[in-house]
Write an enzyme that holds these catalytic residues in place. Structure first.
Site, PDB file in Angstrom:
ATOM      1  N   ASP A  38      53.018   1.110 -31.374  1.00 23.51           N
ATOM      2  CA  ASP A  38      53.285  -0.259 -30.944  1.00 23.51           C
ATOM      3  C   ASP A  38      52.975  -0.365 -29.457  1.00 23.51           C
ATOM      4  OD1 ASP A  38      55.320   0.937 -29.654  1.00 23.51           O
ATOM      5  OD2 ASP A  38      56.890   0.224 -30.983  1.00 23.51           O
ATOM      6  N   SER A  39      53.121  -1.554 -28.926  1.00 24.87           N
ATOM      7  CA  SER A  39      52.656  -1.777 -27.552  1.00 24.87           C
ATOM      8  C   SER A  39      53.703  -1.390 -26.520  1.00 24.87           C
ATOM      9  CB  SER A  39      52.331  -3.251 -27.377  1.00 24.87           C
ATOM     10  OG  SER A  39      53.522  -4.016 -27.455  1.00 24.87           O
ATOM     11  N   GLY A  40      54.930  -1.157 -26.950  1.00 19.70           N
ATOM     12  CA  GLY A  40      55.999  -0.889 -25.999  1.00 19.70           C
ATOM     13  C   GLY A  40      56.690  -2.149 -25.516  1.00 19.70           C
ATOM     14  N   GLY A  41      56.092  -3.301 -25.811  1.00 17.12           N
ATOM     15  CA  GLY A  41      56.673  -4.564 -25.353  1.00 17.12           C
ATOM     16  C   GLY A  41      58.104  -4.738 -25.831  1.00 17.12           C
ATOM     17  N   PHE A  42      58.316  -4.511 -27.105  1.00 24.02           N
ATOM     18  CA  PHE A  42      59.645  -4.701 -27.684  1.00 24.02           C
ATOM     19  C   PHE A  42      60.681  -3.831 -26.971  1.00 24.02           C
ATOM     20  CE2 PHE A  42      62.979  -3.705 -30.759  1.00 24.02           C
ATOM     21  CZ  PHE A  42      63.375  -4.974 -31.129  1.00 24.02           C
ATOM     22  N   ASP A  81      52.899  -7.564 -25.736  1.00 28.49           N
ATOM     23  CA  ASP A  81      53.349  -8.923 -26.035  1.00 28.49           C
ATOM     24  C   ASP A  81      54.696  -9.166 -25.365  1.00 28.49           C
ATOM     25  OD1 ASP A  81      54.662  -7.069 -27.642  1.00 28.49           O
ATOM     26  OD2 ASP A  81      55.011  -8.496 -29.261  1.00 28.49           O
ATOM     27  N   GLN A 119      53.140 -14.357 -31.588  1.00 32.02           N
ATOM     28  CA  GLN A 119      54.519 -14.684 -31.203  1.00 32.02           C
ATOM     29  C   GLN A 119      54.745 -16.183 -31.410  1.00 32.02           C
ATOM     30  OE1 GLN A 119      57.053 -12.832 -30.588  1.00 32.02           O
ATOM     31  NE2 GLN A 119      56.196 -10.797 -30.132  1.00 32.02           N
ATOM     32  N   GLY A 135      58.035 -10.569 -33.075  1.00 29.97           N
ATOM     33  CA  GLY A 135      59.112 -11.491 -32.730  1.00 29.97           C
ATOM     34  C   GLY A 135      60.016 -11.837 -33.893  1.00 29.97           C
ATOM     35  N   ASP A 195      56.992  -1.979 -41.147  1.00 29.26           N
ATOM     36  CA  ASP A 195      57.689  -0.795 -40.644  1.00 29.26           C
ATOM     37  C   ASP A 195      59.120  -1.188 -40.364  1.00 29.26           C
ATOM     38  OD1 ASP A 195      56.981  -2.242 -37.980  1.00 29.26           O
ATOM     39  OD2 ASP A 195      58.426  -0.707 -37.425  1.00 29.26           O
ATOM     40  N   CYS A 241      65.275   8.901 -58.876  1.00 31.54           N
ATOM     41  CA  CYS A 241      64.442   9.294 -57.745  1.00 31.54           C
ATOM     42  C   CYS A 241      63.954  10.727 -57.923  1.00 31.54           C
ATOM     43  CB  CYS A 241      65.247   9.165 -56.452  1.00 31.54           C
ATOM     44  SG  CYS A 241      64.331   9.658 -54.980  1.00 31.54           S
ATOM     45  N   CYS A 274      67.067  14.468 -54.252  1.00 33.31           N
ATOM     46  CA  CYS A 274      67.604  14.116 -55.567  1.00 33.31           C
ATOM     47  C   CYS A 274      67.281  15.178 -56.624  1.00 33.31           C
ATOM     48  CB  CYS A 274      67.098  12.737 -55.995  1.00 33.31           C
ATOM     49  SG  CYS A 274      67.835  11.403 -55.023  1.00 33.31           S
TER      50      CYS A 274
END
Lengths: 374, 374
Positions: free
Chosen positions: B92-96, B146, B194, B221, B271, B309, B314
């Protein structure tokens, strides 16, 4: 349980053998990974079996008695089924933990009253109850309750503890015979030799335990703070007094370089938290000495922890990545480092065994002593 | 990177495809396990590959930029080699993270100045530098910087953040073209839509990003505190505006029952930290609803977490044993529970994909909606 002696070193006390159990064979000399709470911390059972090829692991009576409880484990089919481990298990007696972890301890000949370190509840361990707990586990090798003193101890205190250990071993043995009379038990009961660092007490202890005709004997009360040379000395003194045709187990040792030393003195079984505990703290054992992974020198090191190691960690990851995981507090580090350290110990013991079988143990030992890198 | 569309649901927006990358194919729709610090917490890479068959994982630009640093990762051959993961990686961009983790944040059109959560050091992320960092990683899919707002945000704040996100995407795109001009880059740059929860802003954002002719588009977002129905609504509005022949990625969703809902709206990639984070906290997803492993009811439960599963956990361990590990604070629990939860998510997505390929997605979705057990 049957012990088959395969080879003896002509120059030292070293020997190779096989312990046959209901859960497979244990090739000796053997190092047993410690799985205190029914798990070798961070290592899935599958990896213990298929990556490390551990043939026996150790679990802890004190901890499992308190949580989840032996009755629960019995109900779920015993410890092997409970923890999904198909190979052999040895459980200790809980004595060491009661004496080192527990708050209140009141020792009488009946047993030891102690408080749980988890919730303060009072519990009584007797020589008989500890056998019952371990029979509920269904461990392949079970241990008698002993009184384990810290170092140093006075001769008189050591004598009293040794005598009590003998009386408890006698009571445990008697109880074990009664309890397993009606059924076939796959749990072999080992008594523990105590006597602190006193030759006469160790000797007297062995003499009084021999009539129990146990399938194996342990040497306890070592690795309790004494100099390492003293642990070896006590072992050297005690082993020759024990029956040749039974496995001998020294509890709680040792450093990698010590493994062949104990073997040279006739020891068949060892266990130690060092490889797993050190791994979690970032200390890794390698053929070129210790790697302290947090050191800056490993920051951009693309090589494996130990180029001579074939473990999953060394086959797959760089020192730089492992350092990153350690610095970042990632739990994968514990798993990967423990896998490596255990492989290092187990490989080392496999080399020792191979050297004995090939009649080359003396040369192996000399090599280790002259290298002396840890 | 190439996207191959394989099948479309005639009744919903669902589609199945394959993203071809330099590190293998990604069958879509896909759920991407989160490996923030270049490790999916507690899970060895081998298990991600051979047990879970994850085809792509996510790593975090902010965290890896701070530690161990992108130059170190570049020097060690890129992120794939650094973490010994041969398959695809999205960063990811790191923005979050800058907006949610960092103390000081000063945002200008140039970029965002922030303080490291590790040591307080000041750093500047620009649209250009974030591309460079991710090119150093060599990730297969990289994201533009972003500005991600919390919920709720005013229309004006959202409009400003959206416009800045667009300008940053333009700058990132231009920089990416220059930086990759001379060399063949295997990193595909995705811009992020966004606009908070405002239809007009989301639409305006897409319109301004389309001229970038990106190989894929993300919807960001969301999952920032808004009601779940609103996240779906925003997705439903945005997806039809995006190019049909490019993958669409909704960031940070969602609960298991939501996966088919996003897919039904035309989403190809998702994700979420839920399966791994919940696992570590003792919450496990199963075909019969959630299992909170610490509950007393599982104390002596010999069955697997989920009888439907096929994961290692399991196949091997009982609920009783897992509960014991959790109660005892054993790290093996994190590994086993994460393996299970990720398998649950990945299996679910594989079922969804299979349903689309077989033309049965509508029925699958109806089934999930009527069951509604989580």
């Amino acid at each position: 349980m049957q012990f088959e002696l395969q080879a003896e070193c002509p120059d030292t006390g070293a020997r190779a053998g096989i312990i046959h159990t209901a859960h497979g064979k244990i090739e000796t000399p053997v190092f047993m990974p410690v799985g205190t709470q029914a798990t070798v911390k961070g290592v899935p059972q599958r990896d213990l079996e298929t990556e490390l090829d551990a043939q026996i692991i150790l679990a802890n009576t004190y901890h499992l008695f308190l949580r989840p409880g032996h009755e629960l484990i019995r109900k779920l089919g015993g410890l092997h089924r409970f923890m999904a481990w198909p190979r052999a298990i040895l459980t200790d007696s809980g004595g060491f933990q009661v004496f080192s972890l527990s708050d209140l301890r009141k020792i009488t000949d009946v047993g030891v009253l102690f408080r749980s370190h988890l919730n303060g509840d009072a519990h009584l361990f007797t020589p008989e109850s500890v056998v019952d707990v371990q029979l509920a586990f269904g461990s392949d090798i079970i241990m008698t309750l002993d009184e384990c003193l810290a170092y140093p101890a006075s001769h008189e205190a050591a004598r009293q503890a040794m005598l009590r250990t003998v009386r408890w071993a006698q009571a445990a043995s008697q109880h074990y015979r009664r309890a397993t009379q009606a059924t076939v038990s796959n749990s072999a009961l080992f008594p523990i030799v105590q006597g602190s660092m006193f030759n006469d007490l160790r000797q007297a202890c062995v003499e009084q335990l021999l009539p129990l005709d146990a399938p194996g004997y342990a040497i306890g009360g070592l690795s309790v703070g004494e100099p390492r040379s003293l642990s070896l000395e006590m072992t050297e003194l005690t082993v020759p007094l024990l029956p040749k045709d039974r496995p001998r187990y020294v509890m709680g040792v040792g450093m990698p370089a010590e493994l062949p030393e104990y073997v040279a003195r006739g020891v068949d079984m060892m266990d130690c938290v060092l490889p797993s505990r050190n791994a979690r703290n970032g200390y890794m054992f390698t053929s070129a000495g210790r790697v302290v992974i947090k050191q800056t020198r490993y920051k951009d090191d693309p090589g494996p922890v130990d180029p001579n190691c074939q473990c999953y960690t060394c086959r797959t990851y760089s020192r730089a990545y492992l350092r990153h995981l350690f610095q970042a507090g990632e739990i994968l580090f514990a798993t990967l480092a423990t896998l490596h350290n255990l492989q290092y110990y187990l490989d080392r013991m496999r080399q020792i065994r191979q050297a004995i079988l090939l009649g080359r143990f003396r040369a192996y030992l000399d090599g280790v002593r002259s290298a002396a890198v840890e």
